[in-house]
Design a protein around this motif. Structure first.
Motif, mmCIF file in Angstrom:
data_model
loop_
_atom_site.group_PDB
_atom_site.id
_atom_site.type_symbol
_atom_site.label_atom_id
_atom_site.label_comp_id
_atom_site.label_asym_id
_atom_site.label_seq_id
_atom_site.Cartn_x
_atom_site.Cartn_y
_atom_site.Cartn_z
ATOM 1 N N ILE A 137 -20.038 -82.655 -14.540
ATOM 2 C CA ILE A 137 -21.127 -82.430 -15.036
ATOM 3 C C ILE A 137 -22.246 -82.729 -14.219
ATOM 4 O O ILE A 137 -22.261 -83.866 -13.183
ATOM 5 C CB ILE A 137 -21.314 -83.651 -16.206
ATOM 6 C CG1 ILE A 137 -20.481 -83.266 -17.551
ATOM 7 C CG2 ILE A 137 -22.929 -83.759 -16.874
ATOM 8 C CD1 ILE A 137 -20.473 -84.323 -18.689
ATOM 9 N N GLY A 138 -23.190 -81.803 -13.770
ATOM 10 C CA GLY A 138 -24.204 -82.088 -12.885
ATOM 11 C C GLY A 138 -25.743 -81.968 -13.654
ATOM 12 O O GLY A 138 -26.140 -81.147 -14.336
ATOM 13 N N LEU A 191 -9.851 -85.087 -19.116
ATOM 14 C CA LEU A 191 -10.690 -84.564 -20.329
ATOM 15 C C LEU A 191 -9.913 -84.176 -21.425
ATOM 16 O O LEU A 191 -10.247 -84.376 -22.558
ATOM 17 C CB LEU A 191 -11.671 -83.732 -20.064
ATOM 18 C CG LEU A 191 -12.976 -84.121 -18.998
ATOM 19 C CD1 LEU A 191 -13.840 -83.075 -18.565
ATOM 20 C CD2 LEU A 191 -13.707 -85.319 -19.731
ATOM 21 N N ALA A 192 -8.771 -83.319 -21.293
ATOM 22 C CA ALA A 192 -7.977 -82.525 -22.318
ATOM 23 C C ALA A 192 -7.470 -83.556 -23.214
ATOM 24 O O ALA A 192 -7.286 -83.521 -24.358
ATOM 25 C CB ALA A 192 -7.350 -81.721 -21.778
ATOM 26 N N GLU A 193 -7.134 -84.772 -22.432
ATOM 27 C CA GLU A 193 -6.435 -85.816 -23.396
ATOM 28 C C GLU A 193 -7.430 -86.462 -24.415
ATOM 29 O O GLU A 193 -6.834 -86.787 -25.490
ATOM 30 C CB GLU A 193 -5.825 -86.803 -22.367
ATOM 31 C CG GLU A 193 -4.899 -86.800 -21.434
ATOM 32 C CD GLU A 193 -4.557 -87.791 -20.444
ATOM 33 O OE1 GLU A 193 -5.397 -88.827 -20.579
ATOM 34 O OE2 GLU A 193 -3.694 -87.915 -19.798
ATOM 35 N N ALA A 211 -25.652 -90.908 -25.751
ATOM 36 C CA ALA A 211 -24.471 -90.656 -24.885
ATOM 37 C C ALA A 211 -24.697 -90.205 -23.346
ATOM 38 O O ALA A 211 -24.444 -90.606 -22.505
ATOM 39 C CB ALA A 211 -23.252 -90.060 -25.374
ATOM 40 N N LEU A 212 -25.421 -89.015 -23.175
ATOM 41 C CA LEU A 212 -25.629 -88.565 -22.039
ATOM 42 C C LEU A 212 -26.788 -89.362 -21.209
ATOM 43 O O LEU A 212 -26.736 -89.524 -20.133
ATOM 44 C CB LEU A 212 -26.389 -87.210 -22.276
ATOM 45 C CG LEU A 212 -26.726 -86.296 -21.174
ATOM 46 C CD1 LEU A 212 -25.603 -85.927 -20.083
ATOM 47 C CD2 LEU A 212 -27.428 -85.001 -21.559
ATOM 48 N N LEU A 244 -17.236 -92.273 -20.995
ATOM 49 C CA LEU A 244 -18.737 -91.639 -21.134
ATOM 50 C C LEU A 244 -18.834 -90.043 -21.271
ATOM 51 O O LEU A 244 -19.232 -89.565 -21.924
ATOM 52 C CB LEU A 244 -19.371 -92.391 -20.365
ATOM 53 C CG LEU A 244 -19.977 -93.552 -20.379
ATOM 54 C CD1 LEU A 244 -20.868 -94.162 -19.361
ATOM 55 C CD2 LEU A 244 -20.772 -93.864 -21.706
ATOM 56 N N VAL A 245 -18.077 -89.495 -20.175
ATOM 57 C CA VAL A 245 -17.980 -87.995 -20.035
ATOM 58 C C VAL A 245 -17.474 -87.545 -21.278
ATOM 59 O O VAL A 245 -18.026 -86.546 -21.890
ATOM 60 C CB VAL A 245 -17.300 -87.635 -18.893
ATOM 61 C CG1 VAL A 245 -16.993 -85.932 -19.008
ATOM 62 C CG2 VAL A 245 -18.139 -88.162 -17.498
#
Length: 265
Positions: A137-138, A191-193, A211-212, A244-245
């Motif tokens: 995430i940029g 992330l997939a988890e 959240a972002l 958080l992501v």
């Protein structure tokens, strides 16, 4: 930990950074020859990455005798070590400059780049060479917009917007001005988890959300902190960043809790 400088004149330098004293900002190196300096900075990056310490690169730290090409190659070595390999071009109407910070928290990486980058292209050749499988995430922190193209998708990341993309596939980015960007990099499996099919969000501006905003504030704190000094805190930062992501991408809190519990087993 042993680091091989490959140059006898740099044995003292390798011993110094092996003690951990030289991590963080690049050490004082103005007395080194160009080849020694290049080797020393690569050793510095190698140590910091292995020990998960912060590395800071600022082009104005480099000796005046280094030409623009040498400065760019040194920066690109750090970029490759800490993010991924890519072909980078810089705006030709201004001298090269960059201030870059890279941190590692377990499998999670945080970086902040200020540089006059014009284009970045990660080709299939790069993907096959370093085989990374991360999602990033940029967020652009200044007034620059970016055209991003990946896997048949194309989108503009506007001023202040965040976007998800991956270094596991070729990608092209074209900036309309110098960049100031902050990134968090997470392995796909983590992330997939927490969120199946999260890849559907790639190469689309992420919707503004609490959240972002919290993620962005947290990354700013992490970049400016001395978390390196506390191993327990570093582990907690890693877990918190992953969660958080996942929340930013829409994962249900229940899935995040399950993934965290499984990680503790």
């Amino acid at each position: 930990m042993k680091f091989d400088s490959g140059a006898p004149d740099l044995d003292w330098y390798a011993q110094s950074i092996s003690s951990g004293r030289a991590c963080g900002a690049l050490p004082h190196t103005t007395h080194l020859r160009g080849d020694q300096l290049c080797c020393g900075i690569r050793l510095h990056s190698q140590l910091c990455r292995a020990t998960m310490s912060k590395v800071v690169f600022a082009s104005d730290q480099l000796p005046a005798q280094l030409d623009a090409g040498a400065r760019q190659r040194l920066w690109l070595d750090l970029f490759t070590d800490h993010l991924c390999a890519a072909d980078i071009s810089f705006f030709p109407d201004a001298p090269f400059y960059s201030r870059s910070e890279f941190l590692k928290f377990g499998d999670i990486a945080v970086s902040q780049l200020d540089a006059n980058i014009q284009t970045a292209m990660r080709t299939q050749r790069h993907v096959e060479a370093d085989t990374r499988g991360d999602y990033i995430i940029g967020t652009m922190l200044n007034g620059t917009s970016t055209l991003i193209q990946q896997e048949g998708r194309e989108a503009i990341r506007g001023v202040g917007q965040a976007m998800l993309y991956t270094n596991a596939a070729p990608i092209a980015a074209q900036h309309d001005g110098p960049v100031a960007i902050r990134c968090v990099t997470v392995p796909r499996v983590l992330l997939a988890e927490r969120l199946p099919n999260f890849e559907d969000l790639a190469v689309k501006p992420l919707a503004a959300s609490p959240a972002l905003r919290h993620l962005e504030r947290y990354l700013a704190i992490v970049i400016d902190s001395d978390i390196d000094a506390d191993p327990v805190l570093k582990d907690n930062v890693s877990t918190h960043l992953i969660d958080l992501v996942a929340l930013v991408l829409g994962a249900p809190r229940s899935e995040i809790m399950i993934a965290d519990q499984q990680g503790l087993q």
